[in-house]
Design a protein around this motif. Structure first.
Motif, short mmCIF file in Angstrom:
data_model
loop_
_atom_site.label_atom_id
_atom_site.label_comp_id
_atom_site.label_asym_id
_atom_site.label_seq_id
_atom_site.Cartn_x
_atom_site.Cartn_y
_atom_site.Cartn_z
N VAL A 30 -26.03 43.42 -73.69
CA VAL A 30 -25.67 44.67 -74.38
C VAL A 30 -24.59 45.42 -73.60
O VAL A 30 -23.63 45.90 -74.16
CB VAL A 30 -26.92 45.57 -74.55
N ILE A 31 -24.78 45.48 -72.29
CA ILE A 31 -23.83 46.19 -71.42
C ILE A 31 -23.40 45.24 -70.30
O ILE A 31 -24.02 45.19 -69.26
CB ILE A 31 -24.46 47.46 -70.80
N PRO A 32 -22.32 44.49 -70.54
CA PRO A 32 -21.89 43.52 -69.53
C PRO A 32 -21.52 44.16 -68.20
O PRO A 32 -21.51 43.49 -67.18
CB PRO A 32 -20.66 42.86 -70.15
N PHE A 33 -21.21 45.46 -68.22
CA PHE A 33 -20.79 46.13 -67.00
C PHE A 33 -21.93 46.89 -66.33
O PHE A 33 -21.69 47.70 -65.43
CB PHE A 33 -19.64 47.10 -67.26
N ALA A 34 -23.14 46.68 -66.81
CA ALA A 34 -24.27 47.40 -66.23
C ALA A 34 -24.36 47.11 -64.74
O ALA A 34 -24.28 45.96 -64.33
CB ALA A 34 -25.56 47.00 -66.92
N ILE A 35 -24.48 48.17 -63.94
CA ILE A 35 -24.61 47.93 -62.50
C ILE A 35 -26.00 48.36 -62.00
O ILE A 35 -26.34 48.13 -60.86
CB ILE A 35 -23.51 48.64 -61.67
N TYR A 36 -26.78 48.97 -62.89
CA TYR A 36 -28.15 49.33 -62.53
C TYR A 36 -29.12 48.66 -63.48
O TYR A 36 -28.81 48.47 -64.65
CB TYR A 36 -28.35 50.84 -62.61
N CYS A 37 -30.30 48.32 -62.97
CA CYS A 37 -31.35 47.82 -63.85
C CYS A 37 -31.84 49.00 -64.70
O CYS A 37 -31.55 50.15 -64.39
CB CYS A 37 -32.49 47.20 -63.05
N ILE A 38 -32.59 48.68 -65.73
CA ILE A 38 -32.99 49.73 -66.67
C ILE A 38 -33.83 50.82 -65.99
O ILE A 38 -33.66 52.01 -66.27
CB ILE A 38 -33.72 49.11 -67.91
N ASP A 39 -34.67 50.44 -65.05
CA ASP A 39 -35.51 51.41 -64.34
C ASP A 39 -34.66 52.41 -63.55
O ASP A 39 -34.83 53.62 -63.65
CB ASP A 39 -36.47 50.70 -63.38
N CYS A 40 -33.72 51.86 -62.78
CA CYS A 40 -32.88 52.71 -61.94
C CYS A 40 -31.96 53.57 -62.81
O CYS A 40 -31.70 54.72 -62.50
CB CYS A 40 -32.06 51.87 -60.97
N LYS A 41 -31.47 52.97 -63.91
CA LYS A 41 -30.61 53.72 -64.81
C LYS A 41 -31.35 54.93 -65.39
O LYS A 41 -30.82 56.04 -65.42
CB LYS A 41 -30.14 52.78 -65.94
N GLU A 42 -32.59 54.69 -65.80
CA GLU A 42 -33.38 55.79 -66.37
C GLU A 42 -33.65 56.86 -65.32
O GLU A 42 -33.56 58.05 -65.60
CB GLU A 42 -34.69 55.25 -66.95
N LYS A 43 -33.95 56.42 -64.11
CA LYS A 43 -34.18 57.37 -63.02
C LYS A 43 -32.95 58.23 -62.81
O LYS A 43 -33.03 59.44 -62.64
CB LYS A 43 -34.51 56.61 -61.74
N ARG A 44 -31.78 57.57 -62.81
CA ARG A 44 -30.52 58.28 -62.60
C ARG A 44 -30.25 59.27 -63.72
O ARG A 44 -29.79 60.39 -63.48
CB ARG A 44 -29.37 57.29 -62.51
N GLU A 45 -30.54 58.85 -64.94
CA GLU A 45 -30.30 59.74 -66.08
C GLU A 45 -31.20 60.97 -65.99
O GLU A 45 -30.77 62.08 -66.28
CB GLU A 45 -30.52 58.99 -67.40
#
Ligand SMILES: [Zn+2]
Length: 120
Positions: free
Chosen positions: A91-106
């Motif tokens: 979905v996001i080829p440029f994702a640099i964070y896993c979903i958990d870390c991304k959610e934490k960051r958001e």
């Protein structure tokens, strides 16, 4: 198996990257991705990329993804070092964070924004 998956993801990332890059640079990027020879390219210096300033955020992500491809850490979370799920990378080829870390960051960003509102 894993290597095949990785190559598939790399191929998709390459396609995505190509969408944002045109002409000479595109050729250089493709050459670099094929050969793994990154000496031919210096993305940050490239004029045609600067012209794409409206895609700045995407370009930063592409830069990051390219750096990771170069380092061989593509697909690994920047925060916790865990492998980012294939589904997410598709979905996001440029994702640099896993979903958990991304959610934490958001969540942190939302908190920071609220603090700015309160303090500001
Ligand atoms: Zn993570």
């Amino acid at each position: 198996m894993l290597i095949n998956h990785r190559e598939e993801i790399l191929k998709e990332a390459k396609t995505e990257i190509s969408k944002y890059i045109k002409g000479e640079t595109k050729h250089l990027v493709e050459t670099a991705l094929d050969d793994g020879d990154w000496s031919v390219i210096d993305l940050s210096e490239d004029i045609s990329l600067k012209q794409l300033s409206t895609h700045r955020e995407n370009l930063l992500k592409i830069d990051e993804a390219l750096r990771k491809l170069k380092e061989g850490t593509y697909g690994k979370c920047e925060d916790c070092g865990e492998e980012i799920s294939e589904k997410r990378l598709k979905v996001i080829p440029f994702a640099i964070y896993c979903i958990d870390c991304k959610e934490k960051r958001e969540q942190l960003e939302v908190i920071e924004r609220k603090e700015v509102l309160v303090l500001g």
